[in-house]
Design a protein around this motif. Structure first.
Motif, PDB file in Angstrom:
ATOM      1  N   SER A 121      15.859  42.700  46.613  1.00 38.45           N
ATOM      2  CA  SER A 121      15.164  43.473  47.643  1.00 38.45           C
ATOM      3  C   SER A 121      14.344  42.601  48.594  1.00 38.45           C
ATOM      4  CB  SER A 121      14.279  44.536  47.001  1.00 38.45           C
ATOM      5  OG  SER A 121      13.320  43.932  46.168  1.00 38.45           O
ATOM      6  N   ARG A 122      14.162  41.317  48.262  1.00 37.44           N
ATOM      7  CA  ARG A 122      13.482  40.384  49.163  1.00 37.44           C
ATOM      8  C   ARG A 122      14.471  39.661  50.079  1.00 37.44           C
ATOM      9  NH1 ARG A 122      11.828  39.159  44.138  1.00 37.44           N
ATOM     10  NH2 ARG A 122      12.872  37.166  44.284  1.00 37.44           N
ATOM     11  N   GLY A 123      15.760  39.959  49.910  1.00 38.32           N
ATOM     12  CA  GLY A 123      16.780  39.320  50.733  1.00 38.32           C
ATOM     13  C   GLY A 123      17.264  37.990  50.185  1.00 38.32           C
ATOM     14  N   GLU A 124      16.905  37.678  48.939  1.00 36.02           N
ATOM     15  CA  GLU A 124      17.326  36.428  48.317  1.00 36.02           C
ATOM     16  C   GLU A 124      18.673  36.611  47.623  1.00 36.02           C
ATOM     17  OE1 GLU A 124      15.592  33.534  48.571  1.00 36.02           O
ATOM     18  OE2 GLU A 124      14.192  34.634  49.847  1.00 36.02           O
ATOM     19  N   LEU A 125      19.593  35.672  47.852  1.00 40.76           N
ATOM     20  CA  LEU A 125      20.880  35.696  47.166  1.00 40.76           C
ATOM     21  C   LEU A 125      20.635  35.428  45.686  1.00 40.76           C
ATOM     22  CD1 LEU A 125      24.144  34.094  48.416  1.00 40.76           C
ATOM     23  CD2 LEU A 125      23.495  33.953  46.039  1.00 40.76           C
ATOM     24  N   VAL A 126      21.112  36.323  44.819  1.00 39.90           N
ATOM     25  CA  VAL A 126      20.858  36.155  43.391  1.00 39.90           C
ATOM     26  C   VAL A 126      22.117  35.911  42.573  1.00 39.90           C
ATOM     27  CG1 VAL A 126      18.662  37.382  43.344  1.00 39.90           C
ATOM     28  CG2 VAL A 126      20.772  38.667  43.020  1.00 39.90           C
ATOM     29  N   TYR A 127      23.303  36.297  43.099  1.00 32.90           N
ATOM     30  CA  TYR A 127      24.515  36.105  42.306  1.00 32.90           C
ATOM     31  C   TYR A 127      25.744  36.256  43.190  1.00 32.90           C
ATOM     32  CZ  TYR A 127      28.090  36.850  38.727  1.00 32.90           C
ATOM     33  OH  TYR A 127      29.217  36.747  37.946  1.00 32.90           O
ATOM     34  N   VAL A 128      26.781  35.443  42.907  1.00 37.79           N
ATOM     35  CA  VAL A 128      28.079  35.568  43.574  1.00 37.79           C
ATOM     36  C   VAL A 128      29.133  35.804  42.499  1.00 37.79           C
ATOM     37  CG1 VAL A 128      29.802  34.444  45.040  1.00 37.79           C
ATOM     38  CG2 VAL A 128      27.364  33.998  45.432  1.00 37.79           C
ATOM     39  N   HIS A 129      29.820  36.932  42.590  1.00 43.55           N
ATOM     40  CA  HIS A 129      30.951  37.235  41.707  1.00 43.55           C
ATOM     41  C   HIS A 129      32.208  36.791  42.431  1.00 43.55           C
ATOM     42  CE1 HIS A 129      33.227  39.540  38.660  1.00 43.55           C
ATOM     43  NE2 HIS A 129      34.096  39.645  39.654  1.00 43.55           N
ATOM     44  N   ARG A 130      32.902  35.845  41.862  1.00 38.92           N
ATOM     45  CA  ARG A 130      34.100  35.282  42.485  1.00 38.92           C
ATOM     46  C   ARG A 130      35.338  35.951  41.904  1.00 38.92           C
ATOM     47  NH1 ARG A 130      31.791  31.337  45.252  1.00 38.92           N
ATOM     48  NH2 ARG A 130      29.867  30.465  44.434  1.00 38.92           N
ATOM     49  N   GLY A 131      36.151  36.552  42.788  1.00 39.21           N
ATOM     50  CA  GLY A 131      37.337  37.274  42.344  1.00 39.21           C
ATOM     51  C   GLY A 131      37.073  38.770  42.292  1.00 39.21           C
ATOM     52  N   GLY A 132      38.103  39.498  41.894  1.00 38.27           N
ATOM     53  CA  GLY A 132      38.014  40.952  41.873  1.00 38.27           C
ATOM     54  C   GLY A 132      37.429  41.497  40.587  1.00 38.27           C
ATOM     55  N   TYR A 133      37.131  42.778  40.629  1.00 36.04           N
ATOM     56  CA  TYR A 133      36.654  43.502  39.453  1.00 36.04           C
ATOM     57  C   TYR A 133      37.828  44.209  38.791  1.00 36.04           C
ATOM     58  CZ  TYR A 133      31.852  42.651  40.779  1.00 36.04           C
ATOM     59  OH  TYR A 133      30.668  42.037  41.086  1.00 36.04           O
ATOM     60  N   ALA A 134      37.894  44.141  37.475  1.00 32.01           N
ATOM     61  CA  ALA A 134      38.965  44.788  36.720  1.00 32.01           C
ATOM     62  C   ALA A 134      38.743  46.290  36.603  1.00 32.01           C
ATOM     63  CB  ALA A 134      39.077  44.162  35.335  1.00 32.01           C
ATOM     64  N   SER A 135      37.477  46.719  36.696  1.00 33.96           N
ATOM     65  CA  SER A 135      37.174  48.143  36.552  1.00 33.96           C
ATOM     66  C   SER A 135      35.903  48.479  37.321  1.00 33.96           C
ATOM     67  CB  SER A 135      36.975  48.500  35.078  1.00 33.96           C
ATOM     68  OG  SER A 135      35.771  47.927  34.592  1.00 33.96           O
ATOM     69  N   GLU A 136      35.727  49.763  37.595  1.00 32.53           N
ATOM     70  CA  GLU A 136      34.493  50.198  38.236  1.00 32.53           C
ATOM     71  C   GLU A 136      33.305  49.968  37.319  1.00 32.53           C
ATOM     72  OE1 GLU A 136      32.389  54.041  40.366  1.00 32.53           O
ATOM     73  OE2 GLU A 136      34.560  54.062  40.073  1.00 32.53           O
ATOM     74  N   GLU A 137      33.526  50.082  36.016  1.00 31.26           N
ATOM     75  CA  GLU A 137      32.444  49.847  35.057  1.00 31.26           C
ATOM     76  C   GLU A 137      31.921  48.416  35.155  1.00 31.26           C
ATOM     77  OE1 GLU A 137      35.414  51.337  34.244  1.00 31.26           O
ATOM     78  OE2 GLU A 137      34.557  53.361  34.220  1.00 31.26           O
TER      79      GLU A 137
END
Length: 148
Positions: A121-137
């Motif tokens: 919420s402060r606009g700081e990058l906290v994580y990058v997920h590389r690639g797709g998601y296997a599920s909505e969960e």
């Protein structure tokens, strides 16, 4: 999403739009969303895993959009192909045109398709997920972990 706080309601009022302006406009949009966590999905119309996970983002934005901001980045794609893609799989939030991956590079997501970047919420990058998601969960779990 009309009940969302003003910055989020304004964002979602531009659903499915392709926005220009490059890194400067993207960073200005992030600044406008300060106070809310932001989930950014980098995609392209030619990307099979992007197509697979798009419904997950549609659903999560509809469910969480009053608290979490969602943005897209359409990288290395033509505007015509992106518009056709969005007609097939509409989004409740806008995406930035990024034909040369300049925005993607600015958030450490240039190489992989798709990629999802989480800002607090402060606009700081906290994580990058590389690639797709296997599920909505899987996506929902990362939103819970990194964007809440």
């Amino acid at each position: 999403l009309a009940e969302a706080p003003a910055p989020l309601a304004e964002l979602y009022a531009r659903g499915d739009e392709l926005l220009d302006g490059g890194v400067e406009a993207f960073e200005a949009q992030l600044a406008e969303l300060e106070g809310h966590p932001v989930v950014v999905n980098k995609w392209a119309s030619w990307c099979g895993p992007c197509r697979f996970e798009f419904p997950f983002f549609q659903s999560q934005a509809a469910e969480l959009g009053e608290r979490v901001a969602f943005l897209g980045i359409d990288s290395e794609d033509s505007e015509d192909a992106a518009r056709t893609f969005l007609e097939e799989l509409p989004l409740p939030y806008p995406s930035f045109n990024d034909p040369d991956s300049e925005i993607a590079r600015s958030i450490d997501a240039a190489r992989e398709f798709p990629a999802t970047v989480f800002f607090d919420s402060r606009g700081e990058l906290v994580y990058v997920h590389r690639g797709g998601y296997a599920s909505e969960e899987d996506l929902a779990a990362e939103i819970e972990r990194y964007a809440r």
